[in-house]
Write a protein that holds these residues in place. Structure first.
Motif, PDB file in Angstrom:
ATOM      1  N   LYS A   1      -5.275  -5.256  -5.375  1.00  9.21           N
ATOM      2  CA  LYS A   1      -6.910  -4.561  -5.607  1.00  9.21           C
ATOM      3  C   LYS A   1      -6.183  -3.951  -4.317  1.00  9.21           C
ATOM      4  O   LYS A   1      -6.812  -4.471  -3.019  1.00  9.21           O
TER       5      LYS A   1
ATOM      6  N   TYR B   1      -5.977   0.833   0.580  1.00 14.09           N
ATOM      7  CA  TYR B   1      -6.397   0.265   1.642  1.00 14.09           C
ATOM      8  C   TYR B   1      -5.819  -0.376   0.866  1.00 14.09           C
ATOM      9  O   TYR B   1      -6.378  -1.192  -0.348  1.00 14.09           O
TER      10      TYR B   1
ATOM     11  N   ASP C   1      -7.397  -4.859  -0.633  1.00 19.21           N
ATOM     12  CA  ASP C   1      -9.076  -5.189  -0.520  1.00 19.21           C
ATOM     13  C   ASP C   1      -7.873  -6.560  -0.483  1.00 19.21           C
ATOM     14  O   ASP C   1      -8.789  -7.967   0.065  1.00 19.21           O
ATOM     15  N   GLN C   2      -7.281  -7.203  -1.977  1.00 18.15           N
ATOM     16  CA  GLN C   2      -6.910  -8.235  -1.829  1.00 18.15           C
ATOM     17  C   GLN C   2      -5.947  -8.983  -2.386  1.00 18.15           C
ATOM     18  O   GLN C   2      -5.265  -8.296  -3.310  1.00 18.15           O
TER      19      GLN C   2
ATOM     20  N   GLN D   1      -3.937  -3.331   8.325  1.00 18.56           N
ATOM     21  CA  GLN D   1      -2.930  -3.391   7.132  1.00 18.56           C
ATOM     22  C   GLN D   1      -1.963  -4.199   8.023  1.00 18.56           C
ATOM     23  O   GLN D   1      -0.687  -5.115   7.340  1.00 18.56           O
TER      24      GLN D   1
ATOM     25  N   SER E   1       0.841  -1.123   0.177  1.00 13.06           N
ATOM     26  CA  SER E   1       0.348  -0.251   0.126  1.00 13.06           C
ATOM     27  C   SER E   1       1.055   1.597   0.627  1.00 13.06           C
ATOM     28  O   SER E   1       0.659   2.448  -0.967  1.00 13.06           O
TER      29      SER E   1
ATOM     30  N   ASN F   1      -7.407  -0.135  -2.302  1.00 12.66           N
ATOM     31  CA  ASN F   1      -8.359   1.162  -3.219  1.00 12.66           C
ATOM     32  C   ASN F   1      -7.474   1.954  -2.038  1.00 12.66           C
ATOM     33  O   ASN F   1      -7.171   2.300  -1.265  1.00 12.66           O
TER      34      ASN F   1
END
Ligand code: GDP
Ligand code: MG
Length: 319
Positions: free
Chosen positions: A251, A219, A221-222, A317, A197, A253
Motif C-alpha cells: 500500500k 510513501y 505504507d505497508q 523509508q 516507492s 501513499n
C-alpha cells in the motif's frame, strides 16, 4: 610479511554530481548492470543520495548518486544540499557529469563555483556523446579544461555504455588501497521500501506533466506477505508467477500539494492512477519475483515540502 600483489584491493566513495537530467541515474544503472536509481526525462527525479556498489576483482567502488547541485529554495532542498556537500567532502573522487547536448548555463557555473571550494580530485564526464558530433566534444573539452582542474575528461554514453568500462578503470586509479566495505553481492544500501516507492514515482513521472515532479512524494505504507485466496484466471500472463501461492500486498501513499494535482494523477475515471499502478506493479513483480497486489492512494497535503513530519516519514523509508 610477504604480500601478493593480486590480493591488494582498492575501495572508495565516488560522488556522481551534475544537474538534473544529465544521466546520473542512467550511468549508475549501466555501471551496476541493474536498476538502482530511477530514470526519467523530467528534472529532479532523484531526491536522495543512493549508493550503488560495484564490486570487481580490483576492489569496490561505492557510488553516491546526488540529487543535483542547486540553490536551496525549500526545506527539502536544504536537506538535499546537505547530502550533496557531505558526500563531496568525504568522498575519494568526484565525477561531474554534463549533458553534451545542453548549452553551458548559470547552473553549470554554479556547480563549477561549488566544486572550486572542494579539494577532492575530479573527473569530467561528457555524457550523451552517442547523439552529438565529435567536433562538439572537442569544443566542450576546450571550455571545461580552463574552468576547473579535472584529473580526467572522459566522453561517455551512459545509455549506450560507451567508455563506461574505461571510466571504471580510471576511477580505480584514484581510490585508496583498502579492504572492501560491503559483501560482494551487495549492490545498494537502499531499502526495498525505498526502491518500491521510487518505482511508483518513476511511473507517475512518465505520465504526468513537467510541473508535478516537484509536488509529489511517495510513501510506502505497508508491505505484507499474504497467501493467495483464489487462483485468478484473468490475469497472470506469466506461468511462473501464476504458480506461486504468495502475494505481496503493498500500500502506497502519493502526497501532492493541491487537489488539482490529485485529480491529474487520478485521471478521468481513475484511468491515470490505474495505468501508473499497473506499470509499477509489473516492475515490482519482476524485481520481487512474486505476485503483487498494489494499492495506491493519492493524498493532498498542502505544503508537504515544508512539513517536517512528511519529510521525516519519507526519510525513514530509507533507513
Ligand atoms: P539524472 O537526472 O541525471 O539522473 O538523469 P537520468 O539518468 O534520469 O537521465 C535523464 C534522461 O537522459 C533520460 O531520458 C535518459 O534516458 C537520457 N540519457 C541518459 N544518458 C544518456 C546517453 O548517454 N545518451 C542519450 N541519448 N540519452 C541519455
Ligand atoms: Mg536521477
Amino acid at each position: 610479511m610477504k604480500q601478493n600483489i593480486n590480493e591488494i584491493t582498492k575501495t572508495g566513495y565516488v560522488a556522481l554530481i551534475g544537474r538534473p537530467n544529465v544521466g546520473k541515474s542512467t550511468l549508475i544503472n549501466k555501471l551496476l548492470d541493474q536498476k538502482i536509481a530511477i530514470v526519467s526525462d523530467k528534472p529532479q527525479t532523484t531526491r536522495r543520495s543512493i549508493l550503488g556498489i560495484k564490486t570487481s576483482q580490483k576492489g569496490q567502488i561505492i557510488f553516491v548518486d546526488n540529487p543535483g547541485i542547486h540553490r536551496p529554495l525549500h526545506k527539502l532542498n536544504k536537506r538535499m544540499m546537505n547530502f550533496v556537500y557531505s558526500s563531496l567532502e568525504t568522498c575519494d573522487l568526484i565525477n561531474l557529469i554534463i549533458d553534451s547536448t545542453q548549452k553551458f548555463g548559470h547552473g553549470d557555473q554554479f556547480v563549477i563555483e561549488t566544486l572550486k571550494e572542494i579539494s577532492t580530485p575530479k573527473f569530467l564526464l561528457i555524457n550523451k556523446v552517442d547523439i552529438i558530433k565529435k567536433e562538439k566534444i572537442l569544443l566542450i573539452i576546450d571550455k571545461y579544461k580552463d574552468l576547473l582542474e579535472f584529473k580526467e575528461i572522459i566522453p561517455i554514453s551512459a545509455l549506450k555504455g560507451i567508455n563506461v568500462d574505461a571510466l571504471e578503470d580510471r576511477i580505480y586509479d584514484y581510490l585508496p588501497e583498502a579492504e572492501k566495505i560491503f559483501p560482494d553481492n551487495e549492490i545498494s544500501d537502499q531499502t526495498q521500501r525505498f526502491l518500491l516507492s521510487e518505482i511508483i514515482r518513476e511511473k507517475m513521472l512518465s505520465h504526468v506533466s513537467q510541473e508535478l515532479p516537484f509536488v509529489t512524494a511517495v510513501y510506502i505504507d505497508q508491505i505484507e506477505d499474504r497467501q493467495k485466496r483464489e487462483t485468478s484466471k484473468s490475469s497472470a500472463p506469466s506461468e511462473e508467477s501464476a504458480n506461486k501461492k504468495k502475494v505481496i500486498y503493498i500500500k502506497a501513499n502519493i502526497f501532492v500539494e493541491k487537489d488539482t494535482h490529485r485529480r491529474i494523477i487520478i485521471g478521468k475515471q481513475g484511468h491515470m492512477i490505474k495505468t501508473i499502478g499497473t506499470q509499477a506493479r509489473q516492475e515490482m513483480e519482476q524485481i520481487l519475483g512474486s505476485k503483487i497486489f498494489l494499492e495506491l492512494q493519492v493524498k493532498v497535503k498542502e505544503r508537504w515540502r515544508d512539513s517536517v513530519a512528511v519529510l521525516d516519514l519519507i526519510e525513514d523509508q530509507n533507513l
